[in-house]
Every structure is written in structure tokens, then in C-alpha cells.
Design an enzyme around this catalytic site. Structure first.
Site, mmCIF file in Angstrom:
data_model
loop_
_atom_site.group_PDB
_atom_site.id
_atom_site.type_symbol
_atom_site.label_atom_id
_atom_site.label_comp_id
_atom_site.label_asym_id
_atom_site.label_seq_id
_atom_site.Cartn_x
_atom_site.Cartn_y
_atom_site.Cartn_z
ATOM 1 N N ASN A 1 -29.744 -36.140 -45.312
ATOM 2 C CA ASN A 1 -30.897 -35.561 -44.416
ATOM 3 C C ASN A 1 -31.892 -36.498 -44.474
ATOM 4 O O ASN A 1 -31.777 -37.056 -45.820
ATOM 5 C CB ASN A 1 -30.613 -33.796 -44.685
ATOM 6 C CG ASN A 1 -31.722 -34.110 -45.390
ATOM 7 O OD1 ASN A 1 -30.722 -33.997 -46.924
ATOM 8 N ND2 ASN A 1 -32.103 -32.723 -45.656
ATOM 9 N N ILE A 2 -32.091 -36.975 -43.157
ATOM 10 C CA ILE A 2 -33.166 -37.600 -43.179
ATOM 11 C C ILE A 2 -34.211 -37.037 -42.279
ATOM 12 O O ILE A 2 -34.466 -37.134 -41.409
ATOM 13 C CB ILE A 2 -32.806 -39.151 -42.427
ATOM 14 C CG1 ILE A 2 -31.665 -39.697 -43.144
ATOM 15 C CG2 ILE A 2 -34.328 -39.944 -42.138
ATOM 16 C CD1 ILE A 2 -30.435 -40.696 -42.473
ATOM 17 N N GLU A 3 -35.493 -36.579 -42.925
ATOM 18 C CA GLU A 3 -36.529 -35.936 -41.898
ATOM 19 C C GLU A 3 -37.506 -36.370 -41.728
ATOM 20 O O GLU A 3 -37.150 -37.962 -41.899
ATOM 21 C CB GLU A 3 -37.212 -34.597 -43.231
ATOM 22 C CG GLU A 3 -35.784 -33.671 -43.904
ATOM 23 C CD GLU A 3 -37.102 -32.721 -44.309
ATOM 24 O OE1 GLU A 3 -36.390 -31.896 -44.175
ATOM 25 O OE2 GLU A 3 -38.197 -33.233 -44.654
ATOM 26 N N GLU B 1 -24.331 -34.868 -42.444
ATOM 27 C CA GLU B 1 -22.800 -34.427 -42.187
ATOM 28 C C GLU B 1 -22.923 -35.503 -40.596
ATOM 29 O O GLU B 1 -22.346 -35.887 -41.056
ATOM 30 C CB GLU B 1 -22.874 -32.582 -41.321
ATOM 31 C CG GLU B 1 -23.197 -31.521 -43.440
ATOM 32 C CD GLU B 1 -23.751 -31.500 -42.726
ATOM 33 O OE1 GLU B 1 -23.910 -30.018 -43.465
ATOM 34 O OE2 GLU B 1 -25.112 -31.585 -42.289
ATOM 35 N N CYS C 1 -24.586 -26.898 -39.761
ATOM 36 C CA CYS C 1 -25.778 -26.035 -39.092
ATOM 37 C C CYS C 1 -24.707 -26.186 -38.316
ATOM 38 O O CYS C 1 -24.104 -26.590 -37.951
ATOM 39 C CB CYS C 1 -26.663 -26.291 -38.985
ATOM 40 S SG CYS C 1 -27.203 -28.221 -38.036
ATOM 41 N N CYS D 1 -23.964 -29.913 -36.129
ATOM 42 C CA CYS D 1 -23.495 -30.140 -37.443
ATOM 43 C C CYS D 1 -21.601 -30.022 -36.915
ATOM 44 O O CYS D 1 -21.033 -30.568 -36.701
ATOM 45 C CB CYS D 1 -23.637 -30.443 -38.739
ATOM 46 S SG CYS D 1 -25.275 -31.344 -39.052
#
Length: 131
Positions: A43-45, A56, A87, A90
Site C-alpha cells: 500500500n502507498i498512502e 492488492e 477492500c 480491490c
């Protein structure tokens, strides 16, 4: 044959690369292609949260950008002590390329997992067939 432990390990390694300064919730994913190739993602916020991307989808979009379209399984590992499913966004993204029997391994740490299918998690996916 699905090598669950290697796929989970790849997802756990990807989790280590996550950029999650806002939530602190690091997630890694490993996507197994039908030919045995594995693509990983984290994940990349972003400060503008909608710009963030889940692990994903990072793995899926990387695979698709490299020309892959047939997938067998996905492992998801997070910092949570519980099993982490993809989620809703995804799930929908995966449904574009994966059938209802697509295997999803929701991992609790890197040792235990629950296996389910995309069809179980997203029983009424919106698809091209509906258009």
C-alpha cells in the site's frame, strides 16, 4: 500447484516496503499468475487519501502493465493481528481479471491464513457481461 507459504512470504516481504505514514497500517500482497510468475505490491498512502493505492491493486496493476491477464491466487498480509481481506475496491478490480473461483489467502501475520474465493467475497461483481 499453489505454494501457499511462498506466496504468503512474498506478500510479507512486500509489506515491509509499504508507505503508510498516515494510517500506520502496512499491507503487502502477492499475486500468482497462471504461469507461476508472482507480482507483489504494497500500500502507498498520500496526504490526499483518495490518491492512495492498496497493495492488492498495486500488484494487480503491475502485472497487467506487464501483459499478464490470467491469475490464480492472491495472498494479503498486514500489520493487523487478524486476517485481512481485500477492500471492496480491490475486490472489484480483481473481478475484472479473475473469476469467482480465484483464490484469496487472508493472512494473520506470516504464519496462518484463511483461504476463500473472490466469488465468496464479492458475490455480485459488476462486470462487462452486465453492460
Amino acid at each position: 500447484m499453489l505454494d501457499t507459504q511462498n506466496l504468503i512470504h512474498a506478500a510479507d516481504q512486500a509489506r515491509q516496503k509499504a508507505y503508510a505514514p498516515y494510517s500506520g497500517f502496512r499491507v503487502g500482497a502477492a499475486l500468482l499468475c497462471r504461469d507461476g510468475t508472482v507480482f507483489t505490491g504494497c500500500n502507498i498512502e498520500n496526504a490526499s487519501y483518495p490518491v492512495s493505492n492498496c497493495a492488492e491493486r498495486t500488484a494487480l496493476f503491475t502485472a497487467v502493465s506487464e501483459g499478464y491477464r490470467e491469475f490464480e491466487a492472491l495472498a494479503v498480509v498486514s500489520d493487523s493481528g487478524d486476517f485481512t481481506p481485500p477492500c471492496g475496491v480491490c475486490r472489484q478490480a480483481l473481478s475484472e481479471f479473475c473469476g469467482s473461483d480465484f483464490i484469496i489467502l487472508m493472512c494473520s501475520g506470516s504464519l496462518s491464513y484463511r483461504q476463500t474465493t473472490l466469488g465468496t467475497l464479492l458475490p455480485f461483481a459488476f462486470s462487462l457481461q452486465l453492460m
